[in-house]
Scaffold this motif. Structure first.
Motif, PDB file in Angstrom:
ATOM      1  N   VAL A 128     -39.694 -10.904 -13.997  1.00 23.93           N
ATOM      2  CA  VAL A 128     -39.414 -10.853 -12.316  1.00 23.93           C
ATOM      3  C   VAL A 128     -40.082  -9.464 -11.759  1.00 23.93           C
ATOM      4  O   VAL A 128     -40.694  -9.670 -10.700  1.00 23.93           O
ATOM      5  CB  VAL A 128     -37.963 -11.036 -11.886  1.00 23.93           C
ATOM      6  CG1 VAL A 128     -37.879 -10.450 -10.505  1.00 23.93           C
ATOM      7  CG2 VAL A 128     -37.521 -12.429 -12.247  1.00 23.93           C
ATOM      8  N   LEU A 129     -40.177  -8.427 -12.361  1.00 25.59           N
ATOM      9  CA  LEU A 129     -40.590  -7.216 -12.131  1.00 25.59           C
ATOM     10  C   LEU A 129     -42.117  -7.273 -12.152  1.00 25.59           C
ATOM     11  O   LEU A 129     -42.597  -6.406 -11.443  1.00 25.59           O
ATOM     12  CB  LEU A 129     -39.987  -5.977 -12.970  1.00 25.59           C
ATOM     13  CG  LEU A 129     -38.446  -5.410 -13.040  1.00 25.59           C
ATOM     14  CD1 LEU A 129     -38.253  -4.539 -13.741  1.00 25.59           C
ATOM     15  CD2 LEU A 129     -38.034  -5.339 -11.691  1.00 25.59           C
ATOM     16  N   GLY A 135     -40.598  -2.858  -9.360  1.00 20.84           N
ATOM     17  CA  GLY A 135     -40.710  -2.134 -10.692  1.00 20.84           C
ATOM     18  C   GLY A 135     -41.550  -1.038 -10.451  1.00 20.84           C
ATOM     19  O   GLY A 135     -42.556  -0.311 -11.403  1.00 20.84           O
ATOM     20  N   ALA A 136     -41.669  -0.445  -8.968  1.00 20.16           N
ATOM     21  CA  ALA A 136     -42.653   0.698  -8.634  1.00 20.16           C
ATOM     22  C   ALA A 136     -41.933   2.027  -8.581  1.00 20.16           C
ATOM     23  O   ALA A 136     -40.751   1.992  -8.542  1.00 20.16           O
ATOM     24  CB  ALA A 136     -43.263   0.407  -7.475  1.00 20.16           C
ATOM     25  N   ILE A 153     -46.911 -12.224  -6.872  1.00 16.57           N
ATOM     26  CA  ILE A 153     -46.930 -12.043  -5.418  1.00 16.57           C
ATOM     27  C   ILE A 153     -47.203 -10.541  -5.166  1.00 16.57           C
ATOM     28  O   ILE A 153     -46.160  -9.677  -4.847  1.00 16.57           O
ATOM     29  CB  ILE A 153     -45.612 -12.625  -4.969  1.00 16.57           C
ATOM     30  CG1 ILE A 153     -45.414 -13.899  -5.536  1.00 16.57           C
ATOM     31  CG2 ILE A 153     -45.764 -12.623  -3.203  1.00 16.57           C
ATOM     32  CD1 ILE A 153     -44.074 -14.574  -5.035  1.00 16.57           C
ATOM     33  N   GLU A 154     -48.247 -10.337  -4.673  1.00 17.82           N
ATOM     34  CA  GLU A 154     -48.887  -9.005  -4.315  1.00 17.82           C
ATOM     35  C   GLU A 154     -48.254  -8.583  -3.165  1.00 17.82           C
ATOM     36  O   GLU A 154     -47.702  -9.284  -2.113  1.00 17.82           O
ATOM     37  CB  GLU A 154     -50.423  -8.989  -4.217  1.00 17.82           C
ATOM     38  CG  GLU A 154     -51.048  -9.057  -5.461  1.00 17.82           C
ATOM     39  CD  GLU A 154     -50.861  -8.114  -6.383  1.00 17.82           C
ATOM     40  OE1 GLU A 154     -50.362  -7.109  -6.176  1.00 17.82           O
ATOM     41  OE2 GLU A 154     -51.397  -8.192  -7.401  1.00 17.82           O
ATOM     42  N   ASP A 163     -35.851 -16.065  -8.097  1.00 19.03           N
ATOM     43  CA  ASP A 163     -36.853 -16.024  -9.256  1.00 19.03           C
ATOM     44  C   ASP A 163     -36.243 -15.747 -10.649  1.00 19.03           C
ATOM     45  O   ASP A 163     -36.581 -16.062 -11.675  1.00 19.03           O
ATOM     46  CB  ASP A 163     -37.770 -15.099  -8.919  1.00 19.03           C
ATOM     47  CG  ASP A 163     -38.770 -15.821  -7.706  1.00 19.03           C
ATOM     48  OD1 ASP A 163     -38.663 -16.827  -7.266  1.00 19.03           O
ATOM     49  OD2 ASP A 163     -39.499 -14.843  -7.038  1.00 19.03           O
ATOM     50  N   LEU A 164     -35.229 -14.710 -10.698  1.00 17.01           N
ATOM     51  CA  LEU A 164     -34.404 -14.340 -11.721  1.00 17.01           C
ATOM     52  C   LEU A 164     -33.824 -15.278 -12.430  1.00 17.01           C
ATOM     53  O   LEU A 164     -34.081 -15.602 -13.492  1.00 17.01           O
ATOM     54  CB  LEU A 164     -33.713 -13.139 -11.489  1.00 17.01           C
ATOM     55  CG  LEU A 164     -32.889 -12.529 -12.532  1.00 17.01           C
ATOM     56  CD1 LEU A 164     -33.923 -11.931 -13.626  1.00 17.01           C
ATOM     57  CD2 LEU A 164     -31.742 -11.598 -12.104  1.00 17.01           C
ATOM     58  N   LEU A 165     -32.960 -16.143 -11.378  1.00 17.57           N
ATOM     59  CA  LEU A 165     -32.393 -17.246 -12.122  1.00 17.57           C
ATOM     60  C   LEU A 165     -33.431 -18.299 -12.518  1.00 17.57           C
ATOM     61  O   LEU A 165     -32.855 -19.111 -13.665  1.00 17.57           O
ATOM     62  CB  LEU A 165     -31.360 -17.785 -11.085  1.00 17.57           C
ATOM     63  CG  LEU A 165     -30.285 -16.889 -10.829  1.00 17.57           C
ATOM     64  CD1 LEU A 165     -29.402 -17.355  -9.760  1.00 17.57           C
ATOM     65  CD2 LEU A 165     -29.585 -16.392 -12.139  1.00 17.57           C
ATOM     66  N   ASP A 166     -34.467 -18.667 -11.968  1.00 22.29           N
ATOM     67  CA  ASP A 166     -35.516 -19.540 -12.345  1.00 22.29           C
ATOM     68  C   ASP A 166     -35.932 -19.454 -13.583  1.00 22.29           C
ATOM     69  O   ASP A 166     -36.042 -20.100 -14.351  1.00 22.29           O
ATOM     70  CB  ASP A 166     -36.523 -19.907 -10.910  1.00 22.29           C
ATOM     71  CG  ASP A 166     -37.280 -21.013 -11.355  1.00 22.29           C
ATOM     72  OD1 ASP A 166     -36.831 -21.961 -11.632  1.00 22.29           O
ATOM     73  OD2 ASP A 166     -38.622 -20.881 -10.994  1.00 22.29           O
ATOM     74  N   ILE A 167     -36.312 -18.142 -13.813  1.00 22.13           N
ATOM     75  CA  ILE A 167     -37.134 -17.779 -14.937  1.00 22.13           C
ATOM     76  C   ILE A 167     -36.098 -17.685 -16.270  1.00 22.13           C
ATOM     77  O   ILE A 167     -36.428 -18.031 -17.233  1.00 22.13           O
ATOM     78  CB  ILE A 167     -37.743 -16.284 -14.900  1.00 22.13           C
ATOM     79  CG1 ILE A 167     -38.976 -16.311 -14.061  1.00 22.13           C
ATOM     80  CG2 ILE A 167     -38.264 -15.971 -16.337  1.00 22.13           C
ATOM     81  CD1 ILE A 167     -39.480 -15.208 -13.457  1.00 22.13           C
ATOM     82  N   TYR A 168     -34.787 -17.340 -15.886  1.00 22.85           N
ATOM     83  CA  TYR A 168     -33.862 -17.269 -16.945  1.00 22.85           C
ATOM     84  C   TYR A 168     -33.429 -18.769 -17.413  1.00 22.85           C
ATOM     85  O   TYR A 168     -33.672 -19.157 -18.632  1.00 22.85           O
ATOM     86  CB  TYR A 168     -32.446 -17.223 -16.333  1.00 22.85           C
ATOM     87  CG  TYR A 168     -31.182 -16.933 -16.982  1.00 22.85           C
ATOM     88  CD1 TYR A 168     -30.762 -16.001 -17.755  1.00 22.85           C
ATOM     89  CD2 TYR A 168     -30.594 -18.426 -17.074  1.00 22.85           C
ATOM     90  CE1 TYR A 168     -29.613 -16.117 -18.473  1.00 22.85           C
ATOM     91  CE2 TYR A 168     -29.411 -18.276 -17.886  1.00 22.85           C
ATOM     92  CZ  TYR A 168     -28.631 -17.514 -18.613  1.00 22.85           C
ATOM     93  OH  TYR A 168     -27.679 -17.350 -19.197  1.00 22.85           O
TER      94      TYR A 168
END
Length: 492
Positions: free
Chosen positions: A67-68, A75-76, A177-178, A162-167
């Protein structure tokens, strides 16, 4: 990814060491709006998500790493160049703080939030986000705390989705996504006397500032933040409606021609006046944050970043008229401002970035925590510079502080179910302030609606403020038609 300076011979200073600017990868430069929140002690936004099912910490950590990458600002870190411009960078950033604790109560998330919100983020090491998983085998609470300079409420929603979707589906193809500067998606403003006057005022302020500027760092911010949270504790009172109650309120609001958000805001305003007394003159105004992604003139993805506008306008509840008439007046004004993409409150004038640092995070707190200004040599010099232009600006800005800032994300259009996990409830906590009486955060998922009324409670007042806030919440429930939901509890 490009490098800072675009070939110019510039440099950056990191932890006391000078480096060539072109050795750092960067995303883009921070806007003044984003810098407003970089050093402030109460500039975090948070989300608590209650999830049914047994979450694997290992799988969640793995999903977080992905996700980061999807959402670079999450994550910056921040890199400052020779001119003290601030740049988002993903170069050699630390992993985000993540801890798991065993769930012992349904309200444990508040204790974790109170603890974590006191800890300053270090922008120069990053990232400016942290996670706490309060775990049990049947239900868990995921607490996410993030600096407002890199995100807003919808950013946290997208991140958690997105975190739960990737999980659930870790093998899926990932799209980065810039991040965007939301100003690029707004209509260009025409000539106005107000904008010309503001440019003249800020031009004069910049000239005075640049004769004797101050450059603040993490050490200065820590001194102020620690002093602030020694005096205050983060607290909240919740207004919660079950799905059947939310549907009942929605039906009534539609019959009256208003949104649920407008009705809840009006209810809290009149409830505050009933319990705590009338707002003073300068507080008879609102800032109403709204999501620029939904209203930008060019399509914007579900980007993670600070993408809000916030019109400011006067509003006085008319006690001689019925509640629903007042709610209708407020609803009309909010939607008129949003339709015009009125975001001037959140757009900062053409001030020097370091002027914005000083004004928003240090000058405004001089009288709140004066003891903090003895902790570093830089703060001592600044505190003693009584004629500094930022202090006069801070004094004037106090008359512009509204009485109410309602940040309502509304009903979320995201999945509730992710494999064998299900989102049961979400609670949103926007930026709070000791100078704003009503700081509201609203969100609804699966027709379960929650509004948080959050505030920094002075430690020397015990729980007196919380008692008053509970009364305000209970009175708001009466106006909305739910007097039986009144409770002596703040949450739960």
């Amino acid at each position: 990814m490009p490098t800072i300076g675009n070939g110019k011979n510039k440099g950056v200073n990191v932890n006391g060491h000078n480096y060539a600017i072109d050795t750092f990868e960067y995303i883009r430069k921070l806007s003044n709006l984003e810098r407003m929140y970089l050093w402030s002690p109460y500039s975090d936004v948070s989300m608590v998500t209650r999830i049914k099912g047994n979450i694997s910490e290992e799988k969640l950590r793995s999903a977080l790493n992905i996700v980061l990458q999807m959402h670079p600002l999450a994550g910056a870190k921040i890199v400052f160049d020779d001119d003290y411009n601030a740049w988002f960078s993903t170069d050699n950033v630390l992993k985000p703080f993540f801890k798991t604790v065993k769930m012992t109560s349904d309200t444990q998330w508040l204790e974790e939030l109170q603890r974590e919100i006191r800890i300053p983020f270090n922008p120069e090491t990053g990232p400016m986000i942290r996670f706490v998983l309060i775990h049990s085998e049947t239900v868990s609470d995921l607490v996410v705390i993030c600096n407002h300079s890199i995100c807003d409420g919808m950013s946290l929603v997208y991140l958690i989705r997105d975190l739960l979707d990737i999980y659930t589906n870790p093998e899926q193809e990932i799209k980065v996504i810039e991040p965007v500067d939301i100003k690029d998606f707004l209509p260009k403003g025409g000539f106005s006397l107000q904008s010309v006057m503001m440019k003249l005022v800020m031009g004069n302020a910049n000239r005075k500032w640049e004769k004797n500027p101050y450059y603040f760092d993490h050490e200065d911010a820590v001194a102020v933040q620690e002093a602030y949270w020694e005096k205050y504790v983060f607290n909240t009172v919740l207004l919660e409606l079950e799905p059947s109650e939310t549907k009942s309120l929605l039906k009534q609001c539609r019959n009256k021609g208003v949104s649920i958000g407008s009705a809840v805001i009006a209810a809290f305003i009149v409830a505050h006046e009933d319990i705590a007394g009338q707002f003073v003159k300068n507080q008879k105004q609102l800032w109403v944050p709204f999501d620029m992604r939904r209203h930008a003139t060019t399509s914007v993805d579900d980007v993670f970043g600070l993408c809000i506008g916030a019109p400011r306008f006067s509003y006085t509840y008319n006690a001689k008229k019925p509640f629903w008439e007042n709610a209708a007046v407020l609803h009309k004004e909010i939607h008129k401002k949003v339709a015009k993409l009125d975001s001037h409150t959140m757009e900062t004038p053409d001030s020097h970035p370091t002027f914005m640092d000083a004004l928003s995070s240090f000058a405004l707190l001089k009288e709140v925590v004066p003891e903090a200004y003895t902790k570093t040599e830089n703060l001592k010099r600044y505190f003693q510079d009584e004629n500094n232009i930022t202090f006069s600006f801070a004094k004037r800005s106090r008359s512009m502080v509204p009485g109410t800032i309602p940040s309502n994300l509304g009903p979320l259009d995201i999945p509730e179910t992710y494999g064998d996990l299900q989102i049961d409830e979400m609670i949103f906590f926007p930026v709070i302030s000791d100078s704003v009486p009503l700081n509201l955060g609203g969100v609804s998922i699966g027709d379960k609606m929650v509004f948080s009324l959050s505030y920094p409670e002075p430690r020397d007042r015990g729980n007196n403020m919380t008692g008053e806030m509970i009364q305000i919440r209970n009175r708001a429930l009466e106006y909305l038609g739910f007097p039986d939901k009144a409770s002596k509890k703040a949450i739960g």
